[in-house]
Design a protein around this motif. Structure first.
Motif, short mmCIF file in Angstrom:
data_model
loop_
_atom_site.label_atom_id
_atom_site.label_comp_id
_atom_site.label_asym_id
_atom_site.label_seq_id
_atom_site.Cartn_x
_atom_site.Cartn_y
_atom_site.Cartn_z
N ARG B 236 0.83 -1.20 0.00
CA ARG B 236 0.00 0.00 0.00
C ARG B 236 0.87 1.25 0.00
N ILE B 237 1.97 1.20 0.74
CA ILE B 237 2.89 2.33 0.75
C ILE B 237 3.43 2.55 -0.66
N VAL B 239 2.06 1.74 -3.59
CA VAL B 239 1.03 2.28 -4.46
C VAL B 239 0.77 3.74 -4.15
N GLY B 240 0.54 4.01 -2.86
CA GLY B 240 0.20 5.37 -2.46
C GLY B 240 1.30 6.38 -2.75
N SER B 241 2.54 5.94 -2.57
CA SER B 241 3.62 6.90 -2.74
C SER B 241 3.87 7.21 -4.21
N GLY B 242 3.17 6.53 -5.11
CA GLY B 242 3.30 6.85 -6.53
C GLY B 242 2.67 8.21 -6.83
N ARG B 243 1.68 8.58 -6.05
CA ARG B 243 0.97 9.86 -6.17
C ARG B 243 0.43 10.06 -7.59
N LEU B 244 0.53 11.25 -8.15
CA LEU B 244 -0.15 11.51 -9.42
C LEU B 244 0.61 10.92 -10.61
N LYS B 247 7.01 7.84 -9.53
CA LYS B 247 8.39 8.23 -9.27
C LYS B 247 9.25 8.10 -10.51
N THR B 253 11.25 3.07 -5.05
CA THR B 253 12.16 2.75 -3.96
C THR B 253 11.71 1.52 -3.18
N GLN B 254 10.42 1.27 -3.10
CA GLN B 254 9.95 0.16 -2.29
C GLN B 254 10.49 -1.17 -2.81
N ALA B 273 2.47 0.92 -10.07
CA ALA B 273 1.77 2.08 -9.50
C ALA B 273 2.73 3.05 -8.84
N GLU B 274 3.80 2.50 -8.20
CA GLU B 274 4.76 3.38 -7.57
C GLU B 274 5.50 4.20 -8.62
N GLY B 277 2.36 6.13 -11.04
CA GLY B 277 1.36 6.94 -10.36
C GLY B 277 -0.08 6.70 -10.79
#
Lengths: 579, 374
Positions: B236-237, B239-244, B247, B253-254, B273-274, B277
């Motif tokens: 989840r981190i 996916v979420g940290s991909g933002r709009l 990266k 990084t995950q 997704a990371e 986005g």
């Protein structure tokens, strides 16, 4: 056709329902993505940069191993390791800084070496890896007060093993080493981690479960600076349990001095419960370097040493027992009523079996002998004859009853079974049938028969304690009971009488001069690789036996002169300690 | 009597007569998969290139299978439906007896250096079986229903024995979708769903410890933050940290720092997704939507009832794995080990999808153009 069309459009309707359903669900997914990535994106982004779950491990000391009087044989001492977490240690530049800080304290470290070591230890991002180990409190104090010391490293106490007795009890105690990846996976339920210590041999191995201290583990969430935010889970520490052995270190020291520089074994055991008081195998080795870290070269040298110091000859060495074995056919013949105590045999110095001549050790022969005198003077011809009268099958059967060809069950790894031999065995091994000559050799403890010193001790313990085959053990706690062999008292009595005479006036005189009455038997076993092996087995005190002892000197020559005094002195020590 | 079109040569088939939108969606998805696998494998110990090469190889193999199936045609394969299903069942039995145990379940057979998952191949066989059987014996009464359930249920039981819960659910979805598309009266379908819901408490009893843990951890990852829950939290981190906008390719990084376990298979969408986005995720969803839309469109166009049912169950299969794969990456569904179609690393999955899409295209091709529909 019409029905077909109608049905077709009905199904087409359903298909479009499916399409719509799929569309809505995928829209739902898109909305979820919107939620996580856009609405809460910043939150997760910060979580990913910090990502700080850390597991903190605190070692627990391993249980101590002591001898029967409490003298320390294996103790845990506290040193310090410097640990860090892999995500903080990825950068080569950072590794260089760490190496520099360590070098300032006199600890040799390079960035490449650190990187390599961290790679080997890596298990998960949140599990610590060791950057430096075996530091003293002083070194740690100056490291931590160094302003250039990286903040993401921390000192943690670790317990290391020291063996104060060194080579004296190495074969008994064994040693610990770092757990290998294979050991971790084969013992997966026990949750070993890279860097943990595990017993590799000896008592340390066999009683690993009892001795092992379980580290405390706490999973914490920390912030970007490393401060605890909250604890996620915690496993409390478990101290290892101490273990007291039956071994008597004083007697063990005595045994070491008695053997001097010679290769061999001294074993002593309580005849009633099988508690092992002395288990010394020479040459021995110092286990301390093996635990603290020995170079590959030194390790290789130790393993390839032709004298094999790492072999525990007391339980892994299988030798022909020679004349010490004669008690077995003597006992068997009496119980099977093949001879009486007064049956005589004439020994002219040799016996003709088939068309072979088997000689007695005494050239001129012993003249007329019976059971007691044959034991006293160790007459070979008497036992050749008895062996033939018993027959191979009964001889083998009795040997097996007394534990030949079986492990004794002592709590040490690496026991050899020796070799019981026998008709089937010879057929399988050599595709030959058993000859009378084989029986004859077997009766005097030569030929295909092989025994370990501990097995021999057990036989004599049975003779001494009235017919119970004990299970030898080193740990002082619970131990398995022996098996009663139901040996007739009278037969036992006669064999014991013969062996009393061995020490009083026979070949074993040299064992009886140390202040304690010994009953036993000498042995001089032919050794295909060199000089004869010298054996003596005996128990003391004769009238109320407490201990049995075996001495074997590889290539030592005559049991009467070389091995007997060793047993006498060891028994005297043990009995004397009691008084 | 059905009209049969002149099929022409294979190249015409592949690139002219067939649904080009479907082909386009598939190829783009596969390429996205290759990139994502490459990025994911950078964070792993082994050689990053190896995974991509193997996936590409399997891609070619699957494309060949696709072409072959398209040429042979779904009609001929439907004739063999019962026999193919029988072979699939035999393979499932073989894997139970001889298969390798991977991560607690016996799902692979290995031979000649290749590893195959029979449960993937069974999906194709099941789709064919359902299409043939439901059109020959449309469900008009409970006895018909019982018959089709018993027949299809055999593969379900065998797959549960491995135990492969994920595939079992996919089979169930396929059966349900096929029943629906075949015109089964609504009451039977509602009854079936109801019965399944009632059976859930009993099903809990039969689940293994790790499967129960996966369900519990899905509800609250902090139940086991260093074990099963760890994957959920970390994914989840990611996916979420991909933002709009993400990266960037290879910048996630995950996965690189080793926080994501199995980044090239189960959690491939988390890697994507990371790095790409929300916009990337929406684009991916659009591609999947296009794919599924065109699959069903082939069914609508078809005048053959069997084609409609065939297409429906295949759509159900792909739809469920897309839903489960993406939801799992967001921590909205429990981890099941099901591959994300075309993206996850895995030869068996690519192969079976290749064959399945070959069937779908064949349904599309072997029918008159829309204006001919009467």
């Amino acid at each position: 056709m019409t029905r077909d069309i109608g049905r077709r459009s009905q199904l087409n309707l359903r298909l479009s329902h499916l399409r719509v359903f799929v569309g809505y669900t995928l829209l739902g997914l898109a909305l979820s993505l919107l939620f996580f990535q856009v609405l809460r994106g910043e939150h997760y982004s910060s979580l990913s940069t910090q990502n700080k779950i850390r597991v903190i491990r605190t070692s627990s000391p391993r249980g101590e191993i002591t001898d029967v009087h409490g003298a320390p044989l294996a103790v845990s001492v506290r040193t310090f390791d410097i640990v860090g977490y892999p995500p903080d240690l990825k950068d080569a530049r950072i590794l260089g800084e760490v190496a520099a800080a360590l070098q300032k304290q006199g600890i040799p470290a390079t960035a490449e070496g650190l990187g390599e070591s961290i790679r080997k230890q890596y298990w998960a991002p949140y599990r610590p890896v060791t950057v430096a180990s075996n530091l003293t409190l002083g070194q740690v104090a100056s490291l931590v007060s160094d302003p250039f010391f990286p903040k993401f490293l921390s000192p943690t106490p670790v317990f290391r093993r020291v063996y104060p007795a060194g080579a004296l009890a190495a074969h008994v105690v064994g040693y610990v080493g770092e757990v290998t990846k294979d050991e971790i996976s084969s013992r997966a339920e026990e949750k070993y981690r890279v860097g943990d210590l595990i017993g590799k041999t000896g008592i340390e191995l066999v009683h690993e479960g009892t001795l092992r201290g379980l580290a405390a583990e706490e999973a914490v969430e920390v912030d970007a600076v490393g401060r605890r935010r909250r604890s996620l889970s915690r496993i409390p520490p478990t101290k290892g349990q101490d273990l007291r052995l039956t071994l008597d270190l004083g007697a063990q020291r005595e045994a070491e001095q008695l053997l001097g520089g010679k290769k061999g074994v001294i074993v002593a055991m309580d005849i009633k419960d099988g508690g092992v008081k002395v288990l010394y195998s020479a040459p021995s080795y110092d286990p301390n370097p093996l635990t603290w870290g020995v170079s590959a070269g030194e390790w290789g040298r130790l393993l390839k040493d032709p004298d094999r110091p790492m072999m525990n000859r007391a339980i892994s060495g299988a030798y022909p027992p020679g004349s010490t074995f004669k008690a077995v056919p003597a006992l068997a013949a009496l119980v099977e009523k093949v001879v009486t105590p007064h049956t005589t045999v004439y020994c002219p110095g040799q016996l003709k079996v088939g068309n072979r001549i088997f000689r007695c050790w005494k050239r001129g022969g012993h003249g007329t002998v019976s059971l007691v005198t044959a034991l006293k003077d160790s007459c070979d011809v008497y036992f050749y004859q008895v062996g033939l009268w018993l027959g191979a099958d009964r001889l083998i059967e009795w040997s097996s009853r007394l534990g030949v060809g079986q492990v004794t069950g002592i709590d040490l790894p690496g026991e050899s079974r020796g070799n019981l031999a026998g008709r089937e065995w010879k057929k399988r091994r050599f595709s030959e049938s058993w000859f009378h000559g084989d029986t004859v050799n077997y009766s005097i403890g030569q030929g295909f028969l092989l025994m370990t010193p501990l097995q021999l001790a057990r036989v004599y313990a049975a003779l001494a304690n009235g017919g119970t085959l004990v299970v030898p053990h080193l740990s002082a706690g619970e131990h398995p009971r022996g098996t009663d062999l139901h040996l007739p008292r009278e037969a036992l009595g006669w064999v014991r009488k013969g062996m009393e005479e061995v020490v009083k006036s026979g070949t074993g005189r040299a064992s009886g001069v140390y202040g304690v009455s010994v009953t036993g038997k000498t042995g001089t076993a032919q050794n295909p690789h060199g000089d004869d092996h010298a054996w003596f087995v005996g128990y003391a005190p004769s009238d109320n036996p407490r201990y049995v002892a075996v001495a074997l000197v590889e290539g030592g020559g005559h049991g009467s002169s070389v091995a007997a005094p060793l047993v006498g002195q060891v028994l005297a020590y043990l009995v004397g300690v009691e008084r | 009597m059905k009209l049969r079109e002149e099929k022409g040569n294979i190249l015409r088939l592949l690139f002219v007569s067939s649904d080009r939108n479907l082909l386009f969606a598939t190829v783009v998805l596969f390429l996205i998969g290759l990139f994502s696998i490459f990025s994911a494998s950078l964070g792993m110990e082994k050689n990053a290139g190896a995974f991509v090469v193997r996936q590409a190889t399997w891609g070619l193999v699957s494309f060949s299978a696709y072409a072959v199936v398209l040429r042979v045609g779904y009609v001929r394969l439907l004739e063999l439906a019962y026999r193919l299903y029988g072979i699939a069942l035999i393979l499932l039995v073989i894997v139970l007896v001889l298969g390798h145990v991977v991560r607690g379940s016996q799902s692979w057979i290995g031979f000649a250096g290749i590893r195959l998952q029979p449960s993937e191949v069974t999906k194709v066989a099941l789709a064919l079986l359902l299409a043939k059987h439901l059109c020959r014996h449309p469900v008009k009464g409970p006895r018909d229903l019982a018959g089709v359930l018993a027949l299809a249920g055999m593969s379900l039981v065998l797959v549960l024995a491995q135990p492969d819960l994920g595939s079992a659910i996919v089979f169930s979805v396929m059966i349900l979708t096929a029943l629906y598309a075949a015109g089964t009266p609504a009451r039977y379908l509602v009854g079936l769903c109801g019965a399944a819901l009632l059976a859930m408490p009993f099903a809990w009893h039969f689940l293994k410890t790790y499967q129960r843990l996966r369900l519990m951890v899905f509800l609250n990852p902090y139940v086991d933050p260093l074990g099963a829950g760890y994957n959920v939290i970390q994914s989840r981190i990611a996916v979420g940290s991909g933002r709009l906008v993400g990266k960037g390719f290879m910048m996630g990084t995950q996965s690189k720092l080793g926080f994501l376990p199995e980044p090239h298979t189960d959690f491939i969408f988390s890697v994507f997704a990371e790095e790409f986005g929300f916009l990337g995720g929406v684009a991916l969803l659009a591609l999947f939507s296009l794919l599924l839309w065109r699959i069903i469109a082939a069914g609508v166009k078809s005048r053959d009832l069997r084609g409609k049912v065939l297409v429906a169950s295949i759509a159900g299969w792909i739809w469920f794995q897309v839903l489960e794969g993406m939801a799992m990456s967001m921590g909205l569904a429990p981890v099941t080990g099901l591959p994300l179609p075309f993206l996850s690393y895995g030869g068996s999955s690519l192969l079976s999808l290749g064959i399945a899409l070959g069937l779908v295209q064949s349904v599309f091709v072997e029918n008159p153009r829309p204006d001919d529909d009467s």
